[in-house]
Write an enzyme that holds these catalytic residues in place. Structure first.
Site, short mmCIF file in Angstrom:
data_model
loop_
_atom_site.label_atom_id
_atom_site.label_comp_id
_atom_site.label_asym_id
_atom_site.label_seq_id
_atom_site.Cartn_x
_atom_site.Cartn_y
_atom_site.Cartn_z
N CYS A 13 22.65 6.94 32.43
CA CYS A 13 22.50 8.30 31.92
C CYS A 13 21.19 8.49 31.17
O CYS A 13 20.55 9.55 31.25
CB CYS A 13 23.68 8.68 31.04
SG CYS A 13 23.88 7.65 29.56
N HIS A 28 26.58 8.46 25.55
CA HIS A 28 26.05 9.27 26.66
C HIS A 28 24.80 10.00 26.20
O HIS A 28 24.61 10.27 25.01
CB HIS A 28 27.11 10.27 27.12
CG HIS A 28 26.80 10.94 28.42
ND1 HIS A 28 26.44 10.26 29.55
CD2 HIS A 28 26.78 12.26 28.76
CE1 HIS A 28 26.23 11.11 30.54
NE2 HIS A 28 26.42 12.34 30.07
N ASP A 55 23.46 18.28 32.47
CA ASP A 55 23.82 16.86 32.53
C ASP A 55 23.57 16.34 33.94
O ASP A 55 24.38 16.55 34.85
CB ASP A 55 25.30 16.67 32.14
CG ASP A 55 25.63 15.20 31.91
OD1 ASP A 55 24.79 14.34 32.22
OD2 ASP A 55 26.74 14.91 31.43
#
Length: 704
Positions: A423, A467, A483
């Site tokens: 991520c 994250h 995202d």
């Protein structure tokens, strides 16, 4: 002759030397109290403590000799010097606690007499309280309580080595004592006023905390993904949000320098202040949620979008981030409420803010810059964002915990060559492209997801839920969440990291001891959930039972209790407890009740002698009394002499011949049988008073 051979089998010979059994209990307690410290103490200090305690035990056995004054002084100076070199001038609560452990270890070398036992006893009790500075979980609390129990058993052994009943009886006496004081302890815990401290010392530690930091390189969060430690737990007053909506914002990284994202514009000064770990403010409403966060040594708190502060130990700052007034150096509980729509502010950016969120290095990653120019020429800001997300969805990008090494121009390598990352890789690359296209953007770091605890009453957010995502500013809409992970690996956002990397088998691959690694083993997951539930309730209602929580609880009682009323109530409870104990003690003394079962049987025998016309004389021994009773009543001569012999055997046998638990109980049963026999013999002889014994018309049928 060497020192070791010369001193072998020469134990300490002092009249008040410490008994071996008492010393053994001290060492066992020390071992238990050291266990919670193993994760923070340096290895050399642990080995030193083991060696010093072992030296003391070998000296007790006569195999070595304890060092003299000058040798003890030399050992102390060497160890203290090593300690000072290791801490390198960093004097904190953590290092002070480590120095205290070293002092306890050195104390073993001068523990020789009974007086030294008491000194070390109180030092170890204090060490148990020091443990609570670093660990408040229930299993560590039970271990500390067990260590204190060992100390109390050692105290019994030291002061009453000849108490009958052996080890089982010692533990029974300790349990009885605990049951007697437990009600008073519970009442004082609940009602004693929890006053705010006048001062506090920040618990600064040299030990690194697991968790997100204020910088981000591509590999940092992927390392966190291999940790199953708790980050925080959350209890909701209403329904728990869907998994895909659990974005816990922590901090914003807006400055890119040499491949590292950092936060700018935030103060790094950590002001000292009062530790306020209590965020309890009554019952949760349907819009509120409680967060119990583990220690991070940082000021940032984690919250869902659209939240407002409810408890006063957390404040809302710029960019809708939440901060504590001082670093969270211990677990802290705070409360928030979902008051907004879940969207961030749509205010116009100032020129300074626009420059801040468009900052990029002057050179590097030319292909990513070219991609941004191409997208910008063909569409508007929202079109650029949609095109970039479509690229992630449609092209073969992969989400992995095993990303390849990125050379220089790592963003180009990720977007056009490798197409494999975590991520943090994709969030950093997306922010770079958006800024290159003239769209203000920033990296947001926090957690996403969380699993339900036992019973489904709360969420557990772990470090592998860490994250990173992107927020971009679009004219007319304000800050919107983007995202890229959701486009590349939707399973990560919908159900968690385990499902997202199931094919490559990399979930917690380096953490064999974690229960979460074995998600397909039901019994392990059940046991882990139940243990976490117990610890969670312990943290909320015992460790976290502070001033506001106490007042909230007391407010539910009739009349509404404040601090003054709590003080009066506590004084009343203590006074009533002391009065009850005093009355019971006085009544016990007046009735002559003895806790020694032998003394109770002996007292019954004295009463029997008095009723038979042979009262006990002052200072008379059992043998003398038995002789007089045998002369006065020949029918009981054999029984009464055997009774007196058994009593003398119990009270006057040599110390080395102390009875075992079985012998103790056998002798007690024998005395009771002889007492019953004497009553029957006196009854048949007709020397009883009315009502002393039960009439028995068939007494002649019984033999002596």
């Amino acid at each position: 002759m060497s020192f070791w051979s010369r001193t072998k089998c020469e134990p300490e010979k002092q009249s008040d030397s410490l008994p071996s059994r008492a010393l053994l209990w001290l060492i066992a307690s020390f071992a238990l109290l050291m266990t919670p410290q193993l994760d923070r103490l340096p290895a050399w200090l642990i080995l030193v403590c083991i060696a010093l305690a072992g030296w003391r035990w070998l000296a007790q056995q006569g195999r070595v000799r304890l060092p003299g004054r000058w040798l003890r002084t030399g050992i102390m100076l060497v160890l203290v010097s090593i300690y000072l070199v290791r801490v390198q001038g960093s004097f904190t609560v953590d290092t002070a606690a480590s120095f205290f452990v070293l002092a306890v270890g050195l104390k073993w070398l001068e523990t020789r007499t009974v007086r030294d036992f008491y000194v070390l006893f109180y030092i170890l009790v204090y060490l148990a309280t020091v443990n609570f500075l670093f660990h408040q979980e229930i299993h560590w609390a039970l271990m500390n309580i067990g260590a204190i129990a060992f100390l109390l058993i050692g105290l019994q052994v030291l002061n009453a080595p000849d108490l009958p009943g052996g080890m089982k009886a010692s533990w029974r006496r300790l349990g009885t004592m605990l049951l007697k004081v437990l009600p008073v302890v519970v009442l004082l815990f609940v009602f004693f006023p929890r006053m705010e401290p006048l001062w506090s010392v920040p618990l600064v530690s040299d030990q690194a905390r697991t968790g997100i930091s204020d910088t981000m390189r591509p590999g940092d969060i992927s390392n966190l993904a291999q940790s199953s430690e708790r980050a925080f737990r959350v209890t909701f007053g209403g329904s728990i949000p869907e998994y895909r909506d659990r974005y816990w914002r922590g901090l914003i990284l807006d400055s890119l320098d040499d491949g590292t994202w950092r936060q700018s514009g935030y103060e790094s000064y950590r002001p000292p202040g009062r530790v306020d770990v209590d965020g309890g403010v009554g019952e949760l409403t349907s819009r509120e949620y409680d967060v119990l966060m583990e220690a991070t040594d940082q000021r940032w708190a984690f919250a869902l979008e659209g939240s407002e502060a409810v408890s006063d130990n957390v404040v809302k700052e710029l960019d809708e981030l939440f901060r504590f007034r001082r670093p969270a150096d211990s677990p802290i509980r705070y409360r928030l409420a979902l008051e907004g729509t879940g969207r961030l502010s749509a205010d116009t950016l100032t020129p300074g803010e626009a420059d801040r969120y468009l900052q990029l290095p002057a050179e590097g990653n030319p292909r990513a810059r070219a991609l941004a120019d191409k997208l910008k020429r063909s569409t508007n800001d929202m079109g650029v964002i949609r095109s970039l997300l479509s690229r992630f969805r449609e092209q073969p990008y992969f989400y992995t915990l095993r990303p390849p090494a990125m050379p220089n121009d790592g963003i180009d390598s990720l977007l056009f060559d490798e197409k494999r990352g975590f991520c943090a890789h994709y969030a950093g690359a997306t922010t770079f492209v958006l800024r290159s296209a003239g769209i203000p953007a920033r990296v947001v770091v926090g957690y996403q997801g969380g699993e339900t605890g036992a019973g489904g009453d709360y969420l557990i957010v772990r470090q592998y839920d860490a994250h990173a995502w992107v927020e971009a500013w679009v004219e007319g809409q304000g800050w919107i969440r983007i995202d890229p992970t959701a486009a590349i690996a939707p399973d990560r956002i919908e159900s968690g990291l385990r499902d997202a990397v199931a094919d490559e088998g990399s979930f917690l691959e380096n953490n064999w001891a974690s229960a979460q690694r074995y998600g397909d083993v039901a019994i392990i997951q059940w046991a882990s959930s139940q243990l976490d539930r117990i610890n969670y309730q312990w943290q909320r209602w015992v460790v976290g039972y502070q001033g506001q929580s106490q007042l909230d609880l007391m407010s539910r009682l009739p009349g509404g209790f404040g601090m003054r009323e709590l003080g009066y109530l506590t004084a009343g409870i203590v006074g009533a407890a002391l009065l009850i104990v005093g009355l019971l003690s006085a009544l016990q003394v007046r009735r002559g009740v003895s806790r020694d079962r032998y003394r109770r049987v002996l007292g019954a025998w004295y009463q029997l002698c008095g009723r038979a016309g042979v009262p006990v004389r002052s200072g008379e021994t059992p043998a003398a009394l038995a002789s007089r009773l045998a002369i006065s009543e020949p029918a009981v001569a054999d029984s009464v002499r055997l009774f007196a012999q058994t009593v003398n055997s119990h009270y006057y046998r040599p110390q080395s011949g102390s009875p075992s638990a079985r012998e103790y109980n056998d002798d007690l049963k024998r005395l009771r049988r002889l007492l019953v026999t004497m009553k029957r013999q006196l009854h048949r002889a007709g020397k009883h008073r009315p009502g002393m014994f039960r009439p028995n018309s068939h007494s002649g049928k019984h033999s002596d």
